[in-house]
Design a protein around this motif. Structure first.
Motif, PDB file in Angstrom:
ATOM      1  N   GLU A   1     101.343 -57.888 -50.496  1.00 39.87           N
ATOM      2  CA  GLU A   1     102.843 -57.995 -50.548  1.00 39.87           C
ATOM      3  C   GLU A   1     103.565 -57.113 -51.569  1.00 39.87           C
ATOM      4  N   CYS A   2     104.674 -56.734 -51.052  1.00 37.51           N
ATOM      5  CA  CYS A   2     105.724 -55.940 -51.796  1.00 37.51           C
ATOM      6  C   CYS A   2     106.644 -56.670 -52.218  1.00 37.51           C
ATOM      7  N   VAL A   3     106.829 -56.710 -53.919  1.00 41.40           N
ATOM      8  CA  VAL A   3     107.362 -57.811 -54.477  1.00 41.40           C
ATOM      9  C   VAL A   3     108.829 -57.089 -54.831  1.00 41.40           C
ATOM     10  N   THR A   4     109.719 -57.648 -54.170  1.00 43.08           N
ATOM     11  CA  THR A   4     111.395 -56.957 -54.393  1.00 43.08           C
ATOM     12  C   THR A   4     112.390 -57.792 -55.077  1.00 43.08           C
ATOM     13  N   THR A   5     111.857 -58.990 -55.438  1.00 47.04           N
ATOM     14  CA  THR A   5     112.631 -59.970 -55.944  1.00 47.04           C
ATOM     15  C   THR A   5     112.257 -60.455 -57.282  1.00 47.04           C
ATOM     16  N   ASP A   6     113.056 -61.127 -58.297  1.00 45.38           N
ATOM     17  CA  ASP A   6     112.542 -61.963 -59.735  1.00 45.38           C
ATOM     18  C   ASP A   6     111.558 -62.933 -59.108  1.00 45.38           C
ATOM     19  N   ALA A   7     112.226 -63.939 -58.192  1.00 47.90           N
ATOM     20  CA  ALA A   7     111.302 -64.968 -57.750  1.00 47.90           C
ATOM     21  C   ALA A   7     110.019 -64.749 -57.518  1.00 47.90           C
ATOM     22  N   GLN A   8     109.847 -63.506 -56.421  1.00 49.70           N
ATOM     23  CA  GLN A   8     108.493 -63.234 -55.862  1.00 49.70           C
ATOM     24  C   GLN A   8     107.705 -62.833 -57.129  1.00 49.70           C
ATOM     25  N   LEU A   9     108.415 -61.994 -58.091  1.00 49.01           N
ATOM     26  CA  LEU A   9     107.559 -61.655 -59.377  1.00 49.01           C
ATOM     27  C   LEU A   9     107.069 -62.728 -60.141  1.00 49.01           C
ATOM     28  N   ASP A  10     107.871 -64.041 -60.382  1.00 45.48           N
ATOM     29  CA  ASP A  10     107.522 -64.765 -61.131  1.00 45.48           C
ATOM     30  C   ASP A  10     106.178 -65.720 -60.307  1.00 45.48           C
ATOM     31  N   GLU A  11     106.370 -65.776 -58.966  1.00 37.76           N
ATOM     32  CA  GLU A  11     105.403 -66.243 -58.273  1.00 37.76           C
ATOM     33  C   GLU A  11     103.864 -65.537 -58.638  1.00 37.76           C
ATOM     34  N   TRP A  12     103.847 -64.383 -58.621  1.00 43.72           N
ATOM     35  CA  TRP A  12     102.718 -63.560 -58.826  1.00 43.72           C
ATOM     36  C   TRP A  12     102.317 -63.725 -60.487  1.00 43.72           C
ATOM     37  N   ILE A  13     103.267 -63.560 -61.285  1.00 46.07           N
ATOM     38  CA  ILE A  13     102.771 -63.844 -62.693  1.00 46.07           C
ATOM     39  C   ILE A  13     102.158 -65.322 -62.902  1.00 46.07           C
TER      40      ILE A  13
ATOM     41  N   ILE B   1     104.185 -51.291 -60.448  1.00 45.32           N
ATOM     42  CA  ILE B   1     103.027 -51.695 -61.050  1.00 45.32           C
ATOM     43  C   ILE B   1     102.295 -52.679 -59.775  1.00 45.32           C
ATOM     44  N   SER B   2     101.080 -52.571 -59.851  1.00 39.66           N
ATOM     45  CA  SER B   2     100.495 -53.509 -58.876  1.00 39.66           C
ATOM     46  C   SER B   2      99.563 -54.428 -59.648  1.00 39.66           C
ATOM     47  N   LEU B   3      99.485 -55.656 -58.819  1.00 36.49           N
ATOM     48  CA  LEU B   3      98.412 -56.664 -59.379  1.00 36.49           C
ATOM     49  C   LEU B   3      97.543 -56.965 -58.320  1.00 36.49           C
ATOM     50  N   ALA B   4      96.583 -57.545 -58.786  1.00 30.72           N
ATOM     51  CA  ALA B   4      95.705 -58.300 -57.776  1.00 30.72           C
ATOM     52  C   ALA B   4      94.689 -59.419 -58.492  1.00 30.72           C
ATOM     53  N   VAL B   5      94.698 -60.673 -57.635  1.00 32.19           N
ATOM     54  CA  VAL B   5      94.134 -61.718 -58.258  1.00 32.19           C
ATOM     55  C   VAL B   5      92.935 -62.047 -57.329  1.00 32.19           C
TER      56      VAL B   5
ATOM     57  N   ASN C   1      92.032 -59.141 -51.284  1.00 34.22           N
ATOM     58  CA  ASN C   1      93.175 -58.944 -50.372  1.00 34.22           C
ATOM     59  C   ASN C   1      94.331 -59.379 -51.041  1.00 34.22           C
ATOM     60  N   GLU C   2      94.268 -60.214 -52.362  1.00 36.62           N
ATOM     61  CA  GLU C   2      95.462 -60.806 -52.603  1.00 36.62           C
ATOM     62  C   GLU C   2      95.978 -60.170 -53.707  1.00 36.62           C
ATOM     63  N   ALA C   3      96.876 -59.062 -53.408  1.00 38.98           N
ATOM     64  CA  ALA C   3      97.248 -58.091 -54.311  1.00 38.98           C
ATOM     65  C   ALA C   3      98.661 -57.616 -53.917  1.00 38.98           C
ATOM     66  N   CYS C   4      99.481 -57.298 -54.811  1.00 31.33           N
ATOM     67  CA  CYS C   4     100.755 -56.833 -54.479  1.00 31.33           C
ATOM     68  C   CYS C   4     101.149 -55.852 -55.245  1.00 31.33           C
TER      69      CYS C   4
END
Length: 947
Positions: free
Chosen positions: A340-352, A380-384, A387-390
């Motif tokens: 996933e490409c995270v381009t909004t604050d809401a998406q970022l909050d979900e990944w956090i 910055i990229s994250l993975a949990v 294939n669950e990475a952004c």
């Protein structure tokens, strides 16, 4: 077998969460999540195998938490209030984990209103009162309060940390907390616990808490003394928050008088019936474990009566099989389109939120350049999970100010949102060469912790190993190919090469996401594949006690940098240029023509064809060899041109590598040079440095020393250099058990003079010089011909000296023999701290390969132990200086056996003994040496003046 009873109490709750975070989501044939169940089962299986190899338990039980509410919540409503609820897919696995325990026919103990720790404490007390020994299988710091407790019946308590493969007794508790186990509760009460929401005293951390208990004896005494303490924030807080500290002491104190749900005698181990275990494994589709049971490894013999799978150990596996020792889970193939490409604050909050729930997140940064001190943050990229990475783009768009920039999270918003996650103690951050990311993010105010590094884990497991067709490096691309069978996207594929190359910030977001998120995904998978091997293969001790603690220390050193005097460098560079020109003129006059001195072919033709020097040898390319050894041999024979060429080479190298390169390396923002240290650059564990390389500045020549004078302190400060004196010889005396050398070091004698007297019967400048050469050469496994070359003697004379050396110091010869025998049998050498270095060619039929490996293997344990010791000193140094009230002393450089600091001139007297003590005691308590570690300290306005 000893008739004494030995009870093992397994902290099952800790196993559950470790298992959950260790493995990806898995489901059984009915679709129920079982990833944690599978991990828990394999961990219990592994415990069984390990205990079977030792003097195992006579009694064993697994202790679990029955619920999240305990009597402590009645005392303090906010107890553990900060803990997030268990992940949704973990909840249905709790009852299955109880089933797994019972499938092993082991007692599974839990009680409403009590935590597992309290049940463990109560059972431990009851067992020791009956004279039983008790081992608690856990790494929980709260349980360390029980270590060393002995009952009236004579039984005592210790712990076993299976993650680190380490026994925890009183010395290990003291190393961790600075106080004995009975005082650990007092320290915990003062410092509090953010994870359990134990309040403690605000602002009191582990070091301050330990110091208070060391100084005053216990919590109540420290609180009583607070009114008389020096006026400070600490004094105010101790007075104001005294009741909070007392409450915290109640919360951390273990309840040892619980009613026991099951009698101790019911924990007796008997042979494990294979049928219940087989049925459980079959029901949940754990086919690999079922095969181990079905192949005859499951016959429950009474060695510990706990061994369901007496599988052969991995110790005899070939050096290239390490990655296959633990089968990988059946992860889905890497799918770059799933990122996933995270381009909004809401998406970022979900990944956090996902990362907080997972408690482990792989992190990677993308930047504009390799220099972490100058690079702009592109994303910055994250993975949990697999294939669950952004990817979170932060600085994408054309370099032109008018270029259209894609929609992306603002840098400021991303930093403020990510900072709590990346600094949270509750979430492990995993990186591949995470030191780089630490430095990039530190420049944005984020102090990333706690951390794991897959590159360092790989190095602790496989230093020196080679996989045919892949290599033995520890970079992500090689590790992915070696352990995951996956070929990663390369930076060149994404950004291009040459004139067509573009910065990462100009890569389209879809393509950037595939590349960056894949890095995080691969890092997550590598961590899951490699980290468990540490405990299986004995790498936990070196990783956890030496290498991992060093990562943030080295990162901070890189950020500090060191000041260099540009004017002095420029002046030296000009002098070198003049001297180089004069040497060229001399050489051309001697030869009778001009030629390119830096060309090996032209130089060889001049030396051996035109001048007719003897000893010229042509290689496969048809040209003469003109390497250092060839020129030194010619120079020793009095050939003037060879001597001049050696001088020309040295000056040319010093000018290009240092006086010119250091000027270019000065950071325009800080005015300092920031080298980059590699923790995996040297096979034996030594640090190496690049961009610029500060490890190889010559110190034996006046010219080289002049370069060190260009490293200077800021106004009002000085540089302090602390150097281990002859540390490798001291370690050789200890490791080879050479009484005469140990006596000499203990008495403070000059070791080379002692060797000269033993070897030659007299001490003068010549014999001492020869003894010094021999002392070091022998440790590097030098041959008779190599020693002859260094001493300028015949090979027969050199062999006679080697023979005499072994005759005078027989322990050295025994050490060499035993080391080689061990390496030939096991494939690796080992330092005193457990660092393995693999030598896959030590049994090669090729004589040159074999002898090269043998020479390296002889020295690796000594050089590696030396590296481990200085690393331990580095990790302990800053806390010790801060504790001593010297926070302005900054460690800048590590060069071989030397540490360089910058500090206010007025603090030299106070800092020197602290630095000397930390370095001298760095091996303790893990290793007690038979010889003292000598430290030489000097200071001055420059690095050169400090020597």
């Amino acid at each position: 077998m000893d008739s004494k009873q030995h009870l093992y109490l397994v902290d099952g709750s800790a196993y559950i969460f470790r298992a959950y975070h260790r493995l990806p989501p898995l489901t059984n044939p009915e679709g129920t999540p079982v990833g944690a169940v599978y991990g828990y089962t394999t961990m219990l299986w592994k415990l069984a195998e390990d205990l079977n190899k030792a003097d195992g338990p006579t009694h064993l039980a697994v202790i679990l938490d029955a619920s999240s509410h305990s009597f402590r919540n009645d005392i303090y409503a906010d107890y553990k209030a900060n803990r997030p609820p268990p992940p949704e897919d973990l909840v249905p696995q709790f009852p299955l984990i109880r089933d797994a325990t019972r499938a092993f026919s082991l007692p599974c103990i839990e009680e409403q209103g009590l935590e597992a720790d309290d049940l463990i404490a109560s059972y431990a007390r009851a067992a020791t009162a009956q004279g039983w020994d008790v081992t608690i299988v856990s790494s929980d710091k709260d349980l360390m309060q029980l270590v060393g407790k002995c009952g009236i019946g004579g039984g005592c308590v210790d712990m076993l940390d299976t993650m680190k493969n380490q026994r925890i007794d009183i010395p290990e508790v003291i190393e961790k907390f600075g106080v004995p186990p009975e005082k650990v509760g007092d320290v915990l009460a003062l410092m509090g616990d953010a994870v359990d929401n134990v309040p403690g005293v605000y602002g009191v951390g582990p070091k301050t808490a330990t110091k208070l208990i060391q100084d005053y004896g216990d919590l109540e005494s420290a609180l009583a003394a607070a009114p008389e303490m020096k006026k400070s924030k600490l004094q105010e807080r101790l007075i104001e928050q005294a009741e909070q500290a007392r409450l915290s002491k109640v919360l951390v104190t273990l309840k040892e008088d619980c009613t026991l749900p099951m009698a101790l005698d019911d924990f007796k181990l008997d042979a494990i019936p294979p049928e219940p275990l087989a049925a459980f494994l079959s029901t949940h589709g754990f086919t690999s474990l079922l095969k181990r049971l079905d192949t005859g490894h499951g016959s429950p013999e009474r060695a510990t009566q706990l061994n369901p799978a007496k599988a052969t150990t991995a110790a005899a596996a070939s050096p290239t099989e390490g990655a296959a020792r633990q089968p990988l889970p059946e992860w889905p193939a890497i799918d770059r389109d799933a990122y996933e490409c995270v381009t909004t604050d809401a998406q970022l909050d979900e990944w956090i939120a996902k990362a907080f729930a997972a408690r482990l997140v792989a992190v990677d940064t993308e930047t504009s350049m390799l220099d972490a001190m100058r690079a702009d943050l592109a994303g910055i990229s994250l993975a949990v999970g697999p294939n669950e990475a952004c990817y979170i783009p932060l600085g994408h768009g054309g370099s032109d100010m008018f270029a259209e920039k894609p929609v992306q999270v603002s840098l400021g918003a991303a930093v403020s949102r990510l900072k709590p996650l990346l600094e949270s103690d509750a979430v492990l951050k995993v990186g591949q060469n995470i030191k780089y990311d630490l430095n990039v993010l530190a420049r944005h105010g984020i102090a990333v912790a706690p951390i794991d590094d897959t590159m360092i884990v790989s190095f602790c497991l496989d230093a020196g190993r080679q996989i045919e067709g892949i290599g033995g490096g520890h970079g992500m691309d090689e590790l992915s190919q070696r352990h995951l069978g996956h070929t990663t996207l390369t930076f060149k594929e994404i950004c291009g090469t040459g004139k067509k190359a573009i910065p990462f910030g100009e890569v389209p977001l879809d393509r950037a996401t595939q590349y960056a998120a894949e890095d995080a995904d691969v890092t997550w998978r590598l961590h899951s594949a490699l980290k468990p091997r540490l405990s299986f293969e004995g790498g936990t001790r070196i990783y956890e006690r030496v290498d991992r603690p060093l990562i943030p220390v080295v990162a901070q050193m890189e950020r500090h940098g060191v000041k260099v005097d540009r004017e002095k460098l420029f002046g030296l560079s000009s002098q070198f240029a003049e001297a180089i020109g004069a040497l060229e003129k001399e050489i051309f006059e001697k030869v009778g023509q001009e030629f390119t001195i830096g060309s090996p072919k032209q130089l060889g033709d001049i030396l051996f064809d035109k001048l007719g020097y003897k000893g010229g040898k042509k290689g496969k390319s048809g040209q003469y060899s003109t390497d250092q050894s060839v020129l030194e041999k010619l120079a020793a024979e009095g050939e003037v041109v060879a001597t001049k060429v050696l001088e020309w080479r040295q000056l040319s190298k010093l000018r290009s590598t240092y006086t010119e390169a250091l000027q270019a390396a000065i950071n325009p923002e800080t005015g300092r040079v920031h080298t980059s240290y590699s923790l995996v650059g040297a096979q034996t564990g030594r640090l190496s440095s690049t961009d610029p390389n500060l490890q190889n500045i010559p110190i034996r020549t006046e010219i080289g020393r002049q370069i060190r004078h260009c490293f200077v302190a800021e106004p009002g400060n000085v540089l302090l250099a602390a150097d281990y004196s002859q540390i490798e010889l001291r370690l050789a005396a200890h490791m080879a058990d050479v009484p005469s050398l140990k006596e000499a070091f203990a008495a403070g004698e000059d070791i080379h003079s002692r060797t000269a007297m033993e070897m030659f019967g007299t001490v003068d400048r010549d014999t001492r010089g020869r003894a010094k050469t021999i002392n070091f050469a022998i440790l590097y496994g030098i041959s008779r011909w190599g020693l002859a070359g260094r001493l300028g003697t015949s090979s027969d004379e050199a062999q006679a000296m080697i023979d005499r050396y072994f005759e005078r110091f027989p322990g050295i010869q025994r050490y060499i023999h035993e080391t080689l025998e061990s390496v030939r049998a096991k494939g690796y050498s080992e330092t005193l701290f457990g660092r393995k270095t693999w030598f896959p060619r030590v049994n090669s039929k090729n004589q040159a390969e074999r002898q090269g490996s043998e020479r390296a293997a002889i020295n690796a344990p000594i050089q590696g132990t030396s590296a481990d010791i200085i690393k331990r000193a580095m990790a302990r140094m800053t806390p010790a200086l801060v504790e001593a009230g010297l926070p302005n002393v900054r460690m800048l450089l590590q060069v071989h056996d030397e540490l360089v600091f910058e500090l206010p001139e007025g603090e030299v007297a106070a800092a020197s003994p602290v630095i000397e003590r930390v370095m001298a005691e760095a091996a303790l308590p893990a290793v007690t040496l038979d010889v003292p570690l000598g430290i030489e300290i000097g200071h001055g306005e420059s690095w050169g003046a400090a020597h």
